[in-house]
Design a protein around this motif. Structure first.
Motif, PDB file in Angstrom:
ATOM      1  N   SER A  63       8.918 -28.941 -10.750  1.00 48.70           N
ATOM      2  CA  SER A  63       9.639 -30.093 -10.204  1.00 48.70           C
ATOM      3  C   SER A  63      10.769 -29.645  -9.291  1.00 48.70           C
ATOM      4  O   SER A  63      11.054 -30.282  -8.263  1.00 48.70           O
ATOM      5  CB  SER A  63      10.175 -30.973 -11.335  1.00 48.70           C
ATOM      6  OG  SER A  63      10.948 -30.225 -12.257  1.00 48.70           O
ATOM      7  N   PHE A  66       9.340 -28.719  -5.967  1.00 50.42           N
ATOM      8  CA  PHE A  66       8.943 -29.884  -5.178  1.00 50.42           C
ATOM      9  C   PHE A  66      10.153 -30.601  -4.586  1.00 50.42           C
ATOM     10  O   PHE A  66      10.103 -31.090  -3.452  1.00 50.42           O
ATOM     11  CB  PHE A  66       8.147 -30.853  -6.055  1.00 50.42           C
ATOM     12  CG  PHE A  66       7.637 -32.072  -5.328  1.00 50.42           C
ATOM     13  CD1 PHE A  66       6.469 -32.024  -4.592  1.00 50.42           C
ATOM     14  CD2 PHE A  66       8.335 -33.268  -5.376  1.00 50.42           C
ATOM     15  CE1 PHE A  66       5.998 -33.137  -3.926  1.00 50.42           C
ATOM     16  CE2 PHE A  66       7.876 -34.397  -4.713  1.00 50.42           C
ATOM     17  CZ  PHE A  66       6.702 -34.327  -3.985  1.00 50.42           C
ATOM     18  N   ALA A  67      11.246 -30.675  -5.345  1.00 50.10           N
ATOM     19  CA  ALA A  67      12.361 -31.547  -4.969  1.00 50.10           C
ATOM     20  C   ALA A  67      13.477 -30.859  -4.192  1.00 50.10           C
ATOM     21  O   ALA A  67      14.297 -31.529  -3.559  1.00 50.10           O
ATOM     22  CB  ALA A  67      12.956 -32.177  -6.235  1.00 50.10           C
ATOM     23  N   GLY A  91      15.995 -35.546  -7.311  1.00 47.95           N
ATOM     24  CA  GLY A  91      15.758 -34.130  -7.530  1.00 47.95           C
ATOM     25  C   GLY A  91      15.672 -33.702  -8.977  1.00 47.95           C
ATOM     26  O   GLY A  91      15.367 -32.541  -9.263  1.00 47.95           O
ATOM     27  N   THR A  93      14.417 -34.575 -13.263  1.00 49.06           N
ATOM     28  CA  THR A  93      13.177 -34.895 -13.968  1.00 49.06           C
ATOM     29  C   THR A  93      13.400 -36.045 -14.949  1.00 49.06           C
ATOM     30  O   THR A  93      12.848 -37.114 -14.806  1.00 49.06           O
ATOM     31  CB  THR A  93      12.652 -33.667 -14.723  1.00 49.06           C
ATOM     32  OG1 THR A  93      13.685 -33.134 -15.554  1.00 49.06           O
ATOM     33  CG2 THR A  93      12.181 -32.594 -13.765  1.00 49.06           C
ATOM     34  N   SER A 279       8.290 -35.820  -8.538  1.00 46.44           N
ATOM     35  CA  SER A 279       8.521 -34.383  -8.730  1.00 46.44           C
ATOM     36  C   SER A 279       7.882 -33.877 -10.017  1.00 46.44           C
ATOM     37  O   SER A 279       7.396 -32.741 -10.072  1.00 46.44           O
ATOM     38  CB  SER A 279      10.022 -34.088  -8.739  1.00 46.44           C
ATOM     39  OG  SER A 279      10.683 -34.771  -9.786  1.00 46.44           O
ATOM     40  N   ALA A 282       4.138 -33.633  -9.473  1.00 40.46           N
ATOM     41  CA  ALA A 282       3.868 -32.424  -8.693  1.00 40.46           C
ATOM     42  C   ALA A 282       3.923 -31.179  -9.569  1.00 40.46           C
ATOM     43  O   ALA A 282       3.098 -30.262  -9.423  1.00 40.46           O
ATOM     44  CB  ALA A 282       4.870 -32.306  -7.551  1.00 40.46           C
ATOM     45  N   ALA A 283       4.887 -31.137 -10.483  1.00 49.49           N
ATOM     46  CA  ALA A 283       5.007 -29.976 -11.369  1.00 49.49           C
ATOM     47  C   ALA A 283       3.738 -29.778 -12.190  1.00 49.49           C
ATOM     48  O   ALA A 283       3.272 -28.649 -12.383  1.00 49.49           O
ATOM     49  CB  ALA A 283       6.208 -30.150 -12.293  1.00 49.49           C
ATOM     50  N   ASN A 318       4.357 -42.096 -10.039  1.00 50.54           N
ATOM     51  CA  ASN A 318       5.289 -42.069  -8.901  1.00 50.54           C
ATOM     52  C   ASN A 318       6.185 -43.286  -9.012  1.00 50.54           C
ATOM     53  O   ASN A 318       6.111 -44.220  -8.212  1.00 50.54           O
ATOM     54  CB  ASN A 318       4.535 -42.052  -7.570  1.00 50.54           C
ATOM     55  CG  ASN A 318       5.462 -41.881  -6.373  1.00 50.54           C
ATOM     56  OD1 ASN A 318       6.649 -41.588  -6.519  1.00 50.54           O
ATOM     57  ND2 ASN A 318       4.920 -42.071  -5.178  1.00 50.54           N
ATOM     58  N   ASN A 329       8.614 -37.077 -18.274  1.00 48.14           N
ATOM     59  CA  ASN A 329       8.791 -35.645 -18.063  1.00 48.14           C
ATOM     60  C   ASN A 329       8.053 -34.808 -19.094  1.00 48.14           C
ATOM     61  O   ASN A 329       7.590 -33.706 -18.794  1.00 48.14           O
ATOM     62  CB  ASN A 329      10.290 -35.336 -18.112  1.00 48.14           C
ATOM     63  CG  ASN A 329      10.599 -33.888 -17.854  1.00 48.14           C
ATOM     64  OD1 ASN A 329      10.293 -33.359 -16.796  1.00 48.14           O
ATOM     65  ND2 ASN A 329      11.188 -33.226 -18.839  1.00 48.14           N
TER      66      ASN A 329
END
Length: 511
Positions: A63, A66-67, A91, A93, A279, A282-283, A318, A329
């Protein structure tokens, strides 16, 4: 750059991240950071691209990778500054994961950043453990937008004191924040020394070579997969607010050297706190593809250069502010891994394992404090069974996929909190059968020696971890209070003598 020099460079910057982590662990006050190792450390370049990370927590580091680009572009950085944040929509989680970011300047030029992220059991939520059964981000604790916690190498004391005013155990919280500051300072010190030794130009060229090498390894790891699209769907048990069987769908498409993971068809964001900021999604995706890459692949931006992620806005994968995200998370990220692995199993049946236990089995507990009992906050995750693969049985009683923490030693738990652990054992007959059997889950049983508030956020209680290639599903998990079944997500008050048992799911079988 020759292979030996590149390998030496990669190990040097990895070692800086590892030393940052050691500094954080040895300096922290709370068992959650000191004993469970719920933290992560990384180095980024001046644009916020990942350069290196220690082998810490996948959901933290993916994360951050990504952020960080958007975060670093939004701030006017100065030498000696340090930014703190936890806002999942800027930014972070979820709120307990607090991130500190420090810029490195060499000769007045911004060269890069060091960062660390650590989980705080108390982040100001009304519910002890700061993992509440929430329906809005505003209920989950103190929201820290990117803010200066250190300026000109001096702690912003007024701001720091204001942060601590939101915490129940201010001494422990302050100790953990100071440990994070110390970790970044150590990272800056070591990275500065490295650049001074090899030179700024060589450092930047080495980063470029490292990313190119990682991209090459990543492309090679995907080259054996038949081009095409592979889809899979799975569901979350519930959101703790009455919504059940919440679907996550992924289509993984391979075109030339590029892979796209599209979550179209996944559920809309829900009332409960299983929503993910992008994010975190994406992680989970990065983690899966990182597992397919050779072990020596550098953990840098080049590894993920050819991976694209599409996720519908306002969906469970999202989410939009102020959707609750405390369990997204930990629980939803784990299910995203299952879904992406399920899709890849159609393309790579010889490499992809059956589903693991599919939950971090989050247990947050504590007490707000009164004249008779002091305030305390604690949080831990509990392992379970690993899914079997074509070549091996699943491991018993381990953390899998998106978490990489240790279990809290019973001695540390009982020393710090009014809790007795009556049982901690492998849960027999919880694994999925097959030519290769899944791993067994765990039983962890807590007896309370004083009143407390307990919140459980768990998954795979109504849904079973799936097997592959006709392997059997594993047993689902179970939560009990004095032998009465609890829901998968529930917040309860307990009294002295009450006993909570967490029985985690096993891993699916293969074949």
């Amino acid at each position: 750059m020759n292979a030996i020099s590149l390998s030496i460079f990669a190990n040097r910057i990895d070692a800086i991240c590892a030393e940052m982590g050691a500094t954080l662990q040895k300096s922290a006050f709370s068992p959650n950071i000191r004993d469970r190792l719920d933290y992560s450390c990384a180095i980024f370049d001046a644009a916020g691209e990942l350069c290196a990370q220690a082998a810490h927590i996948p959901v933290h580091l993916g994360s951050m990778a990504f952020a960080m680009r958007d975060l670093v572009a939004s701030i006017q950085w100065q030498s000696g500054d340090m930014i703190v944040l936890n806002d999942p929509y800027k930014g972070g989680t979820h709120l307990p994961d607090v991130t500190l970011v420090s810029p490195l300047f060499i000769n007045s030029e911004l060269i890069g950043f060091v960062a660390n992220r650590a989980h705080h059991a108390d982040i100001g939520a009304e519910t002890p453990g700061s993992m509440p059964l929430s329906s809005s981000l505003l209920e989950e604790g103190l929201i820290i937008e990117p803010s200066l916690i250190v300026k000109g190498n001096v702690i912003e004391q007024a701001y720091f004191d204001d942060l601590m005013a939101h915490m129940r155990n201010q001494q422990a919280s302050a100790g953990d924040f100071i440990a994070q500051i110390a970790a970044n300072r150590r990272g800056l010190q070591r990275l500065s020394a490295l650049i001074e030794k090899i030179g700024e130009e060589v450092y930047l060229e080495s980063l470029e070579s490292l990313n190119a090498y990682a991209a090459t390894l990543a492309r090679h790891s995907l080259s054996g997969i038949a081009r095409g699209a592979y889809s899979f769907s799975d569901v979350l048990d519930d959101d703790g607010q009455g919504n059940k069987n919440i679907e996550i769908t992924a289509k993984v498409s391979f075109v030339n050297d590029h892979v796209t993971v599209d979550f179209a068809g996944s559920a809309k964001q829900v009332a409960g706190n299983i929503n993910c900021p992008l994010s975190v999604t994406a992680a989970a995706v990065y983690y899966v593809f990182r597992c397919l890459m050779p072990e020596q692949t550098p953990a840098c931006a080049g590894s993920f250069k050819n991976i694209s992620i599409l996720a519908p806005q306002d969906s469970v994968v999202n989410a939009s502010y102020p959707a609750a995200v405390a369990a997204g998370n930990v629980e939803t990220s784990t299910r995203i891994v299952d879904v992406v692995l399920g899709a890849l199993a159609k393309a790579l049946p010889e490499k992809i394992p059956a589903a693991s236990h599919g939950s971090m089995n989050n247990l947050a507990m504590g007490y707000v404090g009164d004249n008779k009992n002091p305030a305390w906050d604690y949080y831990e995750t509990i392992g379970g069974g690993m899914g079997a693969s074509m070549n091996a049985d699943g491991l018993d009683a381990v953390q899998t996929h998106m978490t990489n923490t240790l279990n809290t030693p019973i001695e540390a738990l009982e020393l710090n909190y009014p809790i007795r652990v009556n049982r901690y054992q492998i849960r027999q007959n919880s694994s999925g059968a097959g030519n290769k059997k899944g791993g067994e889950g765990l039983i962890r049983e807590y007896e309370f020696l004083a009143p407390a508030q307990v919140t459980i956020l768990s998954e795979r209680r109504s849904q079973q971890p799936w097997g592959l290639a006709n392997g059997a599903n594993a047993a689902s998990g179970e939560n009990l209070l004095n032998q009465e079944v609890l829901q998968s997500k529930q917040s309860i008050k307990v009294q002295r003598g009450d006993v909570i048992s967490i029985k985690t799911a096993g891993g699916g079988g293969f074949g």
